[in-house]
Design a protein around this motif. Structure first.
Motif, PDB file in Angstrom:
ATOM      1  N   GLU A   1       3.205  -2.882  24.972  1.00  0.00           N
ATOM      2  CA  GLU A   1       3.339  -2.029  26.152  1.00  0.00           C
ATOM      3  C   GLU A   1       1.953  -1.649  26.680  1.00  0.00           C
ATOM      4  O   GLU A   1       1.007  -1.508  25.908  1.00  0.00           O
ATOM      5  CB  GLU A   1       4.094  -0.750  25.802  1.00  0.00           C
ATOM      6  CG  GLU A   1       5.547  -0.985  25.448  1.00  0.00           C
ATOM      7  CD  GLU A   1       6.280   0.326  25.210  1.00  0.00           C
ATOM      8  OE1 GLU A   1       5.844   1.357  25.749  1.00  0.00           O
ATOM      9  OE2 GLU A   1       7.264   0.305  24.483  1.00  0.00           O
ATOM     10  N   PRO A   2       1.838  -1.488  28.000  1.00  0.00           N
ATOM     11  CA  PRO A   2       0.548  -1.057  28.556  1.00  0.00           C
ATOM     12  C   PRO A   2       0.220   0.368  28.128  1.00  0.00           C
ATOM     13  O   PRO A   2       1.107   1.170  27.839  1.00  0.00           O
ATOM     14  CB  PRO A   2       0.759  -1.142  30.064  1.00  0.00           C
ATOM     15  CG  PRO A   2       2.225  -1.109  30.261  1.00  0.00           C
ATOM     16  CD  PRO A   2       2.845  -1.685  29.016  1.00  0.00           C
TER      17      PRO A   2
ATOM     18  N   MET B   1      -1.188   2.721  29.949  1.00  0.00           N
ATOM     19  CA  MET B   1      -0.752   3.664  30.981  1.00  0.00           C
ATOM     20  C   MET B   1      -0.112   2.884  32.120  1.00  0.00           C
ATOM     21  O   MET B   1      -0.325   1.683  32.257  1.00  0.00           O
ATOM     22  CB  MET B   1      -1.920   4.513  31.492  1.00  0.00           C
ATOM     23  CG  MET B   1      -2.805   3.851  32.504  1.00  0.00           C
ATOM     24  SD  MET B   1      -3.977   4.963  33.293  1.00  0.00           S
ATOM     25  CE  MET B   1      -4.872   5.614  31.932  1.00  0.00           C
ATOM     26  N   SER B   2       0.671   3.591  32.906  1.00  0.00           N
ATOM     27  CA  SER B   2       1.338   2.950  34.030  1.00  0.00           C
ATOM     28  C   SER B   2       0.337   2.681  35.146  1.00  0.00           C
ATOM     29  O   SER B   2      -0.747   3.270  35.199  1.00  0.00           O
ATOM     30  CB  SER B   2       2.466   3.844  34.552  1.00  0.00           C
ATOM     31  OG  SER B   2       1.924   5.008  35.136  1.00  0.00           O
ATOM     32  N   PHE B   3       0.712   1.805  36.049  1.00  0.00           N
ATOM     33  CA  PHE B   3      -0.144   1.498  37.190  1.00  0.00           C
ATOM     34  C   PHE B   3      -0.324   2.729  38.061  1.00  0.00           C
ATOM     35  O   PHE B   3      -1.414   2.975  38.579  1.00  0.00           O
ATOM     36  CB  PHE B   3       0.462   0.350  37.998  1.00  0.00           C
ATOM     37  CG  PHE B   3      -0.388  -0.062  39.163  1.00  0.00           C
ATOM     38  CD1 PHE B   3      -1.599  -0.704  38.950  1.00  0.00           C
ATOM     39  CD2 PHE B   3       0.008   0.195  40.458  1.00  0.00           C
ATOM     40  CE1 PHE B   3      -2.402  -1.080  40.017  1.00  0.00           C
ATOM     41  CE2 PHE B   3      -0.785  -0.179  41.527  1.00  0.00           C
ATOM     42  CZ  PHE B   3      -1.996  -0.821  41.310  1.00  0.00           C
ATOM     43  N   GLU B   4       0.718   3.532  38.194  1.00  0.00           N
ATOM     44  CA  GLU B   4       0.627   4.758  38.989  1.00  0.00           C
ATOM     45  C   GLU B   4      -0.377   5.724  38.365  1.00  0.00           C
ATOM     46  O   GLU B   4      -1.166   6.345  39.064  1.00  0.00           O
ATOM     47  CB  GLU B   4       1.994   5.442  39.114  1.00  0.00           C
ATOM     48  CG  GLU B   4       2.989   4.692  39.967  1.00  0.00           C
ATOM     49  CD  GLU B   4       3.707   3.573  39.224  1.00  0.00           C
ATOM     50  OE1 GLU B   4       3.592   3.487  37.968  1.00  0.00           O
ATOM     51  OE2 GLU B   4       4.369   2.761  39.881  1.00  0.00           O
ATOM     52  N   GLY B   5      -0.358   5.847  37.062  1.00  0.00           N
ATOM     53  CA  GLY B   5      -1.322   6.703  36.369  1.00  0.00           C
ATOM     54  C   GLY B   5      -2.742   6.208  36.576  1.00  0.00           C
ATOM     55  O   GLY B   5      -3.673   6.999  36.783  1.00  0.00           O
ATOM     56  N   TYR B   6      -2.922   4.899  36.525  1.00  0.00           N
ATOM     57  CA  TYR B   6      -4.246   4.307  36.754  1.00  0.00           C
ATOM     58  C   TYR B   6      -4.732   4.623  38.162  1.00  0.00           C
ATOM     59  O   TYR B   6      -5.899   4.967  38.358  1.00  0.00           O
ATOM     60  CB  TYR B   6      -4.178   2.797  36.529  1.00  0.00           C
ATOM     61  CG  TYR B   6      -5.461   2.086  36.842  1.00  0.00           C
ATOM     62  CD1 TYR B   6      -6.524   2.116  35.944  1.00  0.00           C
ATOM     63  CD2 TYR B   6      -5.624   1.393  38.042  1.00  0.00           C
ATOM     64  CE1 TYR B   6      -7.717   1.472  36.225  1.00  0.00           C
ATOM     65  CE2 TYR B   6      -6.804   0.743  38.333  1.00  0.00           C
ATOM     66  CZ  TYR B   6      -7.843   0.787  37.423  1.00  0.00           C
ATOM     67  OH  TYR B   6      -9.025   0.157  37.707  1.00  0.00           O
TER      68      TYR B   6
END
Length: 59
Positions: free
Chosen positions: A2-3, A5-10
């Motif tokens: 799993e990544p 953090m999410s792309f939105e968090g980034y």
């Protein structure tokens, strides 16, 4: 895997960094000195760790 953090968090983090950079450059243009207190604390800790220890005893 799993990544981390999410792309939105980034995106939030990147936008915050860009905002800080823009604010810092704005205040620097006005003649202020911009400093980051978190970096100063880290630098102070590093300089304390790198400084030679005083010789104890032998006076």
């Amino acid at each position: 895997m799993e990544p981390i953090m999410s792309f939105e968090g980034y995106q939030v983090i990147e936008n915050t960094k860009k905002s800080n950079d823009l604010l810092n450059s704005f205040y620097e243009q006005l003649g202020y000195t911009v400093s980051d207190p978190h970096q100063q604390k880290t630098a102070e800790v590093n300089s304390v760790q790198e400084s030679p220890k005083p010789a104890s005893g032998n006076r």
